[in-house]
Enzyme design. Structure first.
Site, PDB file in Angstrom:
ATOM      1  N   TYR A 133      26.879  57.988   0.288  1.00 42.09           N
ATOM      2  CA  TYR A 133      26.519  56.996   1.305  1.00 42.09           C
ATOM      3  C   TYR A 133      27.534  55.863   1.223  1.00 42.09           C
ATOM      4  O   TYR A 133      27.489  55.037   0.322  1.00 42.09           O
ATOM      5  CB  TYR A 133      25.099  56.502   1.042  1.00 42.09           C
ATOM      6  N   LYS A 162      27.419  60.198   4.363  1.00 41.17           N
ATOM      7  CA  LYS A 162      26.802  59.389   5.411  1.00 41.17           C
ATOM      8  C   LYS A 162      27.737  58.212   5.604  1.00 41.17           C
ATOM      9  O   LYS A 162      27.865  57.351   4.733  1.00 41.17           O
ATOM     10  CB  LYS A 162      25.406  58.911   5.012  1.00 41.17           C
TER      11      LYS A 162
END
EC number: 4.3.3.7
Length: 294
Positions: A133, A162
């Site tokens: 992330y 992400k």
């Protein structure tokens, strides 16, 4: 492969600020019946920063049980302490999560070598897939594409990112360095359409908390090359995508969920409830999306 619209789930609280288990389970069930492609509990939108470790683990267990393998569960497992991130990731694996979402360490600002060590340590500690992330706006560090490439090439369970950089060119750069099988998911609803056009395969979405069907349809249209429909859906969603971030998240999306009768709007301090002016803007955005009758 993880793809499509994956909801970054809110965590419902009761009026005293305790986790509302029934509301959470009902909300997860509603997401699935609306056609969402996956769910991601205890991330930023799930207020992980103000959950205790016990609560964090509780939410993952509830989510896995409610989902019952119908869609992938991508459990948040990030920390700015490597040992804590390992503990959370190991718990998520034991609880039955399909993958973990691990944020780049925040506040202590490691360099690229530190980032590599952090993620490699987690990868060695679990066997389930790991999604990096990368969110410089919150963590104050940006994982270099080269670091991402090295992690992806050296660890079979680091499978993608992400990307919440809001830099659309990163999709092409990451695809070039990491290859076509590297899973790229947008972390920003406002860039989801363009992200897919550049080679992404989905979005870990905030707006899908209240618009799972529309977000899933947008993603499906992209996959089928129907960008005319995707643009139309994007136009319906864009005011909502912006409105829920006028004030610190997740106050906006929780208010929207409450407005639709999905759960209460309670947030934990230091996040505070919305001002009336922002509520009005969100109401208008919900109406524009066709989610709220005027």
């Amino acid at each position: 492969m993880l793809k499509g619209a994956i909801t970054a789930l809110i965590t419902p609280f009761d009026h005293k600020g305790a986790i509302d288990e029934r509301a959470f389970c009902d909300f997860v069930e509603w997401q699935i019946t609306q056609g969402i492609n996956g769910v991601s509990p205890v991330g930023t939108t799930g207020e992980s920063a103000t959950l205790s470790h016990e609560e964090h683990k509780q939410i993952i267990e509830l989510c896995v049980e409610q989902v019952a393998k119908r869609v992938p569960v991508v459990a948040g497992a990030g920390s700015n302490s490597t040992s804590e991130a390992i503990e959370l990731a190991q718990h998520a694996e034991k609880a039955g999560a399909d993958a973990v979402l691990v944020v780049t360490p925040y506040y202590n600002r490691p360099n690229q070598s530190g980032l590599y060590k952090h993620f490699s340590s987690i990868a060695k500690a679990v066997s389930i897939p790991i999604i990096i992330y990368n969110i410089p706006g919150r963590s104050v560090i940006d994982m270099a594409v080269e670091t991402m490439r090295d992690l992806y090439q050296n660890f079979n369970n680091i499978i993608g990112v992400k990307d919440a950089t809001s830099r659309i060119e990163r999709v092409s750069e990451q695809g070039e360095k990491c290859g076509k099988d590297f899973v790229q998911l947008s972390g920003d609803d406002c860039t989801a359409l363009g992200f897919n056009a550049h080679g992404g395969v989905g979005c870990i979405s905030v707006s899908s908390n209240v618009a799972p069907k529309l977000c899933a349809e947008l993603q499906a249209a992209c996959f089928h090359g129907d960008y005319k429909t995707a643009r139309e859906l994007n136009d319906r969603l864009m005011p909502l995508n912006r409105a829920v971030f006028i004030e610190p998240s997740p106050a906006g999306i929780k208010y929207a969920a409450a407005k639709l009768g999905l759960c209460g709007e309670t947030v934990r301090s230091p996040i505070v409830p919305l001002t009336e002016s922002t509520k009005k803007i969100i109401d208008e955005a919900l109406s524009h999306a066709g989610l709220l009758k005027a």
